[in-house]
Structure formats: C-alpha cells, structure tokens
Design an enzyme around this catalytic site. Sequence first.
Site, PDB file in Angstrom:
ATOM      1  N   GLY A   7     -24.363  99.791  84.990  1.00 38.28           N
ATOM      2  CA  GLY A   7     -25.241  99.208  83.989  1.00 38.28           C
ATOM      3  C   GLY A   7     -26.679  99.186  84.460  1.00 38.28           C
ATOM      4  O   GLY A   7     -26.994  99.557  85.595  1.00 38.28           O
ATOM      5  N   SER A   8     -27.569  98.722  83.594  1.00 39.43           N
ATOM      6  CA  SER A   8     -29.002  98.811  83.879  1.00 39.43           C
ATOM      7  C   SER A   8     -29.411  97.964  85.085  1.00 39.43           C
ATOM      8  O   SER A   8     -30.226  98.409  85.897  1.00 39.43           O
ATOM      9  CB  SER A   8     -29.800  98.382  82.646  1.00 39.43           C
ATOM     10  OG  SER A   8     -29.462  97.057  82.251  1.00 39.43           O
ATOM     11  N   ASP A  31     -22.715  93.473  90.865  1.00 39.88           N
ATOM     12  CA  ASP A  31     -22.668  94.031  89.521  1.00 39.88           C
ATOM     13  C   ASP A  31     -23.300  93.058  88.536  1.00 39.88           C
ATOM     14  O   ASP A  31     -23.436  91.860  88.821  1.00 39.88           O
ATOM     15  CB  ASP A  31     -21.208  94.304  89.110  1.00 39.88           C
ATOM     16  CG  ASP A  31     -21.086  95.288  87.961  1.00 39.88           C
ATOM     17  OD1 ASP A  31     -22.122  95.795  87.478  1.00 39.88           O
ATOM     18  OD2 ASP A  31     -19.938  95.555  87.528  1.00 39.88           O
ATOM     19  N   GLY A  66     -18.328  95.028  80.497  1.00 38.82           N
ATOM     20  CA  GLY A  66     -17.776  96.204  79.841  1.00 38.82           C
ATOM     21  C   GLY A  66     -18.676  96.831  78.802  1.00 38.82           C
ATOM     22  O   GLY A  66     -18.284  97.779  78.137  1.00 38.82           O
ATOM     23  N   GLY A  67     -19.911  96.321  78.679  1.00 39.67           N
ATOM     24  CA  GLY A  67     -20.836  96.942  77.752  1.00 39.67           C
ATOM     25  C   GLY A  67     -21.115  98.396  78.093  1.00 39.67           C
ATOM     26  O   GLY A  67     -21.415  99.203  77.218  1.00 39.67           O
ATOM     27  N   GLY A  68     -20.978  98.721  79.369  1.00 40.24           N
ATOM     28  CA  GLY A  68     -21.160 100.099  79.814  1.00 40.24           C
ATOM     29  C   GLY A  68     -19.877 100.891  79.898  1.00 40.24           C
ATOM     30  O   GLY A  68     -19.866 102.009  80.426  1.00 40.24           O
ATOM     31  N   GLU A 120     -14.534  98.309  87.265  1.00 40.12           N
ATOM     32  CA  GLU A 120     -15.249  97.126  87.730  1.00 40.12           C
ATOM     33  C   GLU A 120     -14.270  96.023  88.112  1.00 40.12           C
ATOM     34  O   GLU A 120     -14.427  95.352  89.135  1.00 40.12           O
ATOM     35  CB  GLU A 120     -16.199  96.636  86.636  1.00 40.12           C
ATOM     36  CG  GLU A 120     -17.382  97.560  86.405  1.00 40.12           C
ATOM     37  CD  GLU A 120     -18.215  97.186  85.194  1.00 40.12           C
ATOM     38  OE1 GLU A 120     -19.330  97.717  85.074  1.00 40.12           O
ATOM     39  OE2 GLU A 120     -17.749  96.374  84.375  1.00 40.12           O
ATOM     40  N   LYS A 127     -28.181  85.970  79.760  1.00 40.58           N
ATOM     41  CA  LYS A 127     -26.729  86.184  79.856  1.00 40.58           C
ATOM     42  C   LYS A 127     -25.943  84.901  80.093  1.00 40.58           C
ATOM     43  O   LYS A 127     -24.714  84.899  79.994  1.00 40.58           O
ATOM     44  CB  LYS A 127     -26.429  87.180  80.992  1.00 40.58           C
ATOM     45  CG  LYS A 127     -27.159  88.512  80.896  1.00 40.58           C
ATOM     46  CD  LYS A 127     -26.828  89.241  79.619  1.00 40.58           C
ATOM     47  CE  LYS A 127     -27.271  90.704  79.631  1.00 40.58           C
ATOM     48  NZ  LYS A 127     -28.715  90.880  79.772  1.00 40.58           N
TER      49      LYS A 127
END
Length: 224
Positions: free
Chosen positions: A33-34, A85, A99-101, A107, A125
């Site tokens: 992720g970002s 993460d 799990g957005g990615g 993971e 978040k």
Amino acid sequence: MNQNQMKQAVAEAALEFIRPKLENDTVLGIGTGSTAELFIDALATIKGQINATVASSEASAARLKSHGIPVYDLNTVDEVDFYIDGADESNSALQLIKGGGAALTREKIIAAVATQFVCIADESKLVHTLGQFPLPVEVIPMARSHVARELVKLGGDPVYREGVVTDNGNVILDVFNFPIPQPLAMEAKLNNIVGVVTNGLFALRPADVLLLGGVDGVRTLYPQ
C-alpha cells in the site's frame, strides 16, 4: 500537514522505531500500500543494515528489489522479527481492517508469523467502530456468488471488485454498510464461509503498536 505528509512522517517514524533493534539476523516483513511504499523508500536509506525481508505482495517485493534490498520467500526464514504495514482502519484495540490493496491474505500470513506487528497509518484511519471502510474478503472465484449471498445474510452489502485478481489468483468482494462492533467473532464467522480464503479483519492477530501520523506529528499507540 496534509495526508501524504502524515504518511511520510509515519513511515520515517517506523524506520526510527525499528532501527535501534536491528541485528544481523533480523528479518523484516513488509506490507503493501501507499504508506508501506513510503516505508520501503525510507528503508532504502539504511539498506546496508538490512539482510532479509519478506514481502506481502509482488508489488512490494519488486519495490524492495529495486532498492537493492534482499527479499526472501517466507518459507525460507525461521521467523519474522518485525512486520511493518499500513491499515485501512484501526480501532483502539489495534484491531484492523486491511485489504484495500488486495494483499490481505499474504499480509495476514506474515502478521501471524511476526513477533511484532507495527502498524503505520495517518490519523484518519483511527475509528471507534470498524466497518466505515468496506471490508475486503478474498474469495475463490467459483465461490463468488455463494459467498456474496452469505455476506448478505450477515447484513452486509458485498460488491465484486471488478478487474482485480489477487497475487493468489482469487477475487475480492468488498462488504459495504457493515459495522463490526465485535471484530473477533466476525473474523472467525467470515472465515468459516466455504469459499472464503480470508477476510480483511485483523482482530485475532491485531497490531502490537500503531504509529499514527497527525497534524501535530506522530503518536505511538498501544492496544487499549
């Protein structure tokens, strides 16, 4: 400080958090992720001290390798000392939605192996009750319709994430309108649906520490 600056600050804070604890045999687990990407870039500044990493996605593995950081298969290491993460949501118990990615299964595997799970996120978040962010569920392709019907029975509104195939060859259902006041029970219930590979609730194995970036800097939070 905007959201991108918060993410950058928390990535750098994560580096400083683990740096004094690094040893020659330390194995780092790296997320997806970002925010995780920013951490990988920060890690590159001390790559001479990093002898082994495992990655939760092909994308993260490629980014690590592009910096000359060694990446190993999880099966070839004895343990993962730190897993770093991001998260799509966290509550005060550091139970997460991830799990957005679309990398939630890998993971979750690395998180299960890790001695310490360090979550890095911006302050948006942190929520009181999980479920404002749609819950990702990784599903065997042939079971997609069956799993969707079961998710409806649980009160959710599943939507097929079109055009997305996970690194494991599966598909994602995102469950909208699904508040989760009891994450532990819901994680187990979802995993018992036939055809579900795993779901994006990280409650049975929450984060051990949350580095949370905000307008006033980075806070270090522990489960409450």
